[in-house]
Design an enzyme around this catalytic site. Structure first.
Site, PDB file in Angstrom:
ATOM      1  CB  SER A   1      -0.948  -0.053   1.190  1.00 47.35           C
ATOM      2  OG  SER A   1      -2.078   0.691   0.903  1.00 47.35           O
TER       3      SER A   1
ATOM      4  CG  HIS B   1      -5.815  -2.244   0.612  1.00 42.39           C
ATOM      5  ND1 HIS B   1      -5.091  -1.927  -0.503  1.00 42.39           N
ATOM      6  CD2 HIS B   1      -5.283  -1.535   1.636  1.00 42.39           C
ATOM      7  CE1 HIS B   1      -4.162  -1.046  -0.165  1.00 42.39           C
ATOM      8  NE2 HIS B   1      -4.255  -0.796   1.124  1.00 42.39           N
TER       9      HIS B   1
HETATM   10  C1  GCU Z   1      -5.407   4.783   1.776  1.00 43.94           C
HETATM   11  C2  GCU Z   1      -4.773   5.590   0.677  1.00 43.94           C
HETATM   12  C3  GCU Z   1      -3.951   4.709  -0.271  1.00 43.94           C
HETATM   13  C4  GCU Z   1      -2.987   3.853   0.531  1.00 43.94           C
HETATM   14  C5  GCU Z   1      -3.731   3.096   1.610  1.00 43.94           C
HETATM   15  C6  GCU Z   1      -2.832   2.298   2.551  1.00 43.94           C
HETATM   16  O1  GCU Z   1      -6.411   3.971   1.234  1.00 43.94           O
HETATM   17  O2  GCU Z   1      -5.790   6.291  -0.009  1.00 43.94           O
HETATM   18  O3  GCU Z   1      -3.227   5.506  -1.182  1.00 43.94           O
HETATM   19  O4  GCU Z   1      -2.286   2.988  -0.327  1.00 43.94           O
HETATM   20  O5  GCU Z   1      -4.434   4.001   2.421  1.00 43.94           O
HETATM   21  O6  GCU Z   1      -1.662   2.653   2.758  1.00 43.94           O
HETATM   22  O7  GCU Z   1      -3.343   1.310   3.115  1.00 43.94           O
END
Ligand code: GCU
Length: 413
Positions: free
Chosen positions: A252, A393
């Site tokens: 992420s 995610h």
């Molecule tokens: C949020 C953010 C993303 C990021 C994510 C994370 O969703 O908008 O850009 O990758 O957090 O780090 O889990």
């Protein structure tokens, strides 16, 4: 997700492929002066340098030259026995000092017992080193952390409640069994993830009176990339790991970090970006899921200030994210997406990887054959590797199985 979207930013999110407006990507293999790049030499001496500079100035922000600072090393634990003797645990503090300010970064290292110079995964975590496994001997970092009740974090401090909470993302024992080492760092040790430039590494490099980085100086992602390289300095200075191969892994926001860190520091032998999305591998011009405007609104401290001028102006960007992946060539890079992680734009993540291919081809390397995203659970392990898995995610065992198989294939001694 740690931070919630600020009101408004998510209101116009598009997930509809048919609404992607036609776009033209900046040409990877043509220099700013119009020269076509045909050889590795031209790529490395002309175009690659240009692209690094563009990402520094327009996107992530430049790391100060003085930041190649040497820390004082304190060994907090030299040789702990872990995983029933299968691994040796080390804990180290890197103490940085400058301008009357100091910063302590903790490093947790597991190495397979009795194995010299194993390949090592290096990865940041979100809730402290103690969160990655049940091992009770892991020291708790005193750095600021966002509150998370479920982890017993209510006063921005990591407590025992955080132990093992993220173990599902870090199959440490399997990593050890596969013959790899793992070095873990809490990202907030390097720069707490909040819009505050008075903490973390940045203030050590301020000029008199300066309170935040200049418009094209480093944001948090550049700071985290910097910190990973300092951990690498240390690991390379140790006999047990001096000749190891190093894999920079991140999920992420920390996947964005691993790509940028891998681009900046050629000592990373292999780079993995899981669910890295916008500002990671996803093509910004597609504007599916998270956009430049959304990310700059929710996380104003991640990028250089100058990146904000591309809010809703993606077509004016002199780069797009395929160029970030290309900077890692010829080193193997692995990109992973998840079907339900639509905020990160899985198709855009594949295309970001795919469009980096011409740089890898200059080195005669094999790259993904098609611009069509592979189907679910059909990994590609060419020099640019990719998979799409079911689910959301996260980092799963399936992801790690692929990371390990890909690393084995490409880091053969
Ligand atoms: C949020 C953010 C993303 C990021 C994510 C994370 O969703 O908008 O850009 O990758 O957090 O780090 O889990």
């Amino acid at each position: 997700t740690i931070l919630i979207m600020k009101a408004g930013a998510q209101s116009k999110v598009n997930y509809d492929e048919s609404k992607v407006e036609p776009y033209t990507l900046p040409e990877l293999l043509r220099s700013a002066g119009g020269q076509e790049i045909k050889t590795v030499k031209e790529w490395e001496s002309i175009r690659r340098t240009e692209i690094v500079r563009l990402f520094e100035e327009e996107v992530y922000g430049k790391i100060p030259a003085e930041a190649q600072l040497k820390p004082t090393i304190e060994i907090l634990e030299k040789e702990g026995e872990a995983f029933h003797g299968k691994a040796v645990r080390q804990q180290i503090a890197l103490d940085f000092e400058r301008n009357g300010q100091s910063l302590r970064v903790h490093l947790l290292v597991y190495l397979p017992a009795g194995q010299d110079n194993p390949p090592v995964f290096v990865g940041y975590n979100f809730y402290g080193n103690a969160s990655i496994t049940e091992d009770e001997n892991i020291l708790l970092s005193p750095s600021w952390v966002p509150n998370k009740k479920e982890f017993g974090i209510t006063e921005n401090q990591i407590t025992d409640g955080a132990r093992g909470q993220r173990a599902h993302r870090w199959p440490v024992e399997k990593i050890i069994d596969a013959g790899f080492g793992l070095a873990a760092i809490y990202y907030g040790d390097v720069d707490p993830d909040r819009d505050d430039f008075s903490d973390g590494i940045h203030p050590l490099f301020y000029e008199e009176g300066q309170t935040k980085p200049g418009p094209s100086e480093w944001g948090a992602i550049s700071a985290w990339a910097w910190g990973a390289s300092r951990a690498l300095d240390y690991l390379k200075s140790e006999p047990a790991t001096a000749n190891s191969k190093y894999i920079l892994f991140g999920h992420s926001r920390l996947g964005k970090t691993s790509l940028w860190g891998g681009a900046l520091d050629k000592r990373w032998d292999l780079v993995i970006a899981n669910n890295s999305g916008c500002g990671g591998v996803a093509i910004s011009r597609r504007k599916i899921g998270e956009t430049v405007e959304a990310i700059n609104t929710s996380f104003p401290h991640w990028f250089a200030d100058r990146f904000k001028k591309y809010n809703d102006q993606e077509n004016k960007m002199p780069v797009d994210q395929h160029m970030l992946v290309a900077l890692i060539a010829p080193r193997p890079v692995y990109i992973s997406s998840a079907v339900e992680d639509r905020w990160a734009d899985p198709v855009g993540e594949y295309l970001g990887a795919y469009y980096a291919s011409p740089a890898y081809q200059l080195y005669g390397l094999e790259t993904p054959a098609s611009d069509q995203q592979p189907s679910v659970s059909k990994p590609i392990h060419t020099s640019i590797g990719y998979h799409l898995r079911p689910g959301g995610h996260d980092v799963t065992d399936y992801d790690w199985e692929q990371f390990i198989a890909f690393s084995r294939k490409h880091l053969k001694p």
